[in-house]
Scaffold this motif. Structure first.
Motif, mmCIF file in Angstrom:
data_model
loop_
_atom_site.group_PDB
_atom_site.id
_atom_site.type_symbol
_atom_site.label_atom_id
_atom_site.label_comp_id
_atom_site.label_asym_id
_atom_site.label_seq_id
_atom_site.Cartn_x
_atom_site.Cartn_y
_atom_site.Cartn_z
ATOM 1 N N ILE A 62 -2.593 -15.813 5.931
ATOM 2 C CA ILE A 62 -3.822 -15.342 5.279
ATOM 3 C C ILE A 62 -4.661 -14.583 6.291
ATOM 4 N N GLU A 63 -5.569 -13.756 5.791
ATOM 5 C CA GLU A 63 -6.528 -13.035 6.617
ATOM 6 C C GLU A 63 -7.923 -13.441 6.185
ATOM 7 N N ASP A 64 -8.769 -13.840 7.154
ATOM 8 C CA ASP A 64 -10.116 -14.249 6.788
ATOM 9 C C ASP A 64 -11.053 -13.048 6.730
ATOM 10 N N HIS A 65 -12.326 -13.295 6.430
ATOM 11 C CA HIS A 65 -13.288 -12.209 6.219
ATOM 12 C C HIS A 65 -13.606 -11.442 7.499
ATOM 13 N N LYS A 66 -13.204 -11.987 8.644
ATOM 14 C CA LYS A 66 -13.399 -11.289 9.908
ATOM 15 C C LYS A 66 -12.140 -10.552 10.366
ATOM 16 N N GLY A 67 -11.121 -10.548 9.525
ATOM 17 C CA GLY A 67 -9.904 -9.840 9.862
ATOM 18 C C GLY A 67 -8.942 -10.616 10.731
ATOM 19 N N SER A 77 0.807 -1.216 0.000
ATOM 20 C CA SER A 77 0.000 0.000 0.000
ATOM 21 C C SER A 77 0.847 1.276 0.000
ATOM 22 N N LYS A 78 2.092 1.163 0.465
ATOM 23 C CA LYS A 78 2.976 2.329 0.481
ATOM 24 C C LYS A 78 3.651 2.543 -0.871
ATOM 25 N N SER A 135 -5.848 -6.001 6.195
ATOM 26 C CA SER A 135 -6.819 -4.954 5.859
ATOM 27 C C SER A 135 -6.609 -3.679 6.667
ATOM 28 N N LYS A 136 -5.823 -3.754 7.742
ATOM 29 C CA LYS A 136 -5.507 -2.578 8.552
ATOM 30 C C LYS A 136 -4.183 -1.938 8.146
#
Length: 230
Positions: free
Chosen positions: A223-228, A135-136, A182-183
């Protein structure tokens, strides 16, 4: 009143029947396997990707295979040819938002040139285990020589490992995987020290069996799931 009750009963029965069918259909899964007999270069597949054109790509221990739904096409390394893969041992694939197709292997980083249907070499002499868009800006690579940040033109911006000046809390120089959640937090993993979380540009927190007995030291993927959840 009787009609209402009957109608509700019928609707409930119909809903239950539809739910039963949907569950039954979900359980009726069929898989079709592909091996070297079908055209794969190797039965060891390290990564799979579907590109924006619909082709399936397979990163194997003996080059890359592109599958069009009928046939496999193999792309392999030739040391003297700079338009081929850096190595036949391929670990990671990335098709970015700009439709650039990157390949990480045991000896470097390639980008696919669709005009000439070959792979240009970008970074050699380093084992690229994982690739993400950052993202950077540009990309972050998990390699055997640290986390390597590249800009959008593949110029190296930064190399981070346990021996880097000013870096705190990082226990390894060789990384196996990397994830930006996501954060916007950067996670990395390796085969000996578990997980690392970057909390600032130069400070990391380690999660391993030493700090948490429920966490293993061997980290193959993040991995990151749909709940973060990581």
């Amino acid at each position: 009143m009787f009609k209402v009750v009957v109608l509700k009963a019928l609707l409930f029965t119909l809903f239950s029947f539809v739910l039963f069918l949907s569950k039954a259909q979900k359980l009726d899964l069929k898989f079709e396997g592909y091996t070297i007999q079908d055209g794969l270069s190797s039965n060891t597949v390290n990564d799979i990707l579907r590109d924006y054109d619909g082709f399936m790509w397979f990163a194997t221990e003996d080059g890359i295979n592109r599958y069009d739904g009928i046939n496999f096409k193999a792309y392999k390394s030739k040391k003297s040819d700079s338009t081929t893969l850096c190595s036949n041992i391929v670990f990671s694939l990335l098709n970015d938002r700009n439709n650039k197709f990157l390949v990480g292997s045991s000896e470097g980083l390639n980008v696919y040139n669709p005009t000439f249907d070959h792979f240009d070499r970008l970074l050699e002499g380093v084992e690229v285990r994982d690739i993400i868009e950052y993202s950077k800006g540009g990309y972050m690579l998990a390699t055997n020589k640290g986390l390597i940040q590249l800009d959008e033109n593949f110029k190296e911006l930064r190399r981070i490992n346990a021996t880097s000046s000013g870096v705190l809390g990082l226990l390894t120089t060789a990384f196996n995987c990397v994830l930006e959640d996501s954060k916007g937090r950067l996670w990395s993993g390796d085969f000996q020290n578990g997980l690392h979380l970057m909390v600032s540009d130069s400070v990391f927190v380690n999660y391993s069996r030493l700090s948490n007995k429920s966490v293993g030291n061997f980290c193959y993927e993040i991995i990151e799931d749909h709940k973060g959840r990581i």
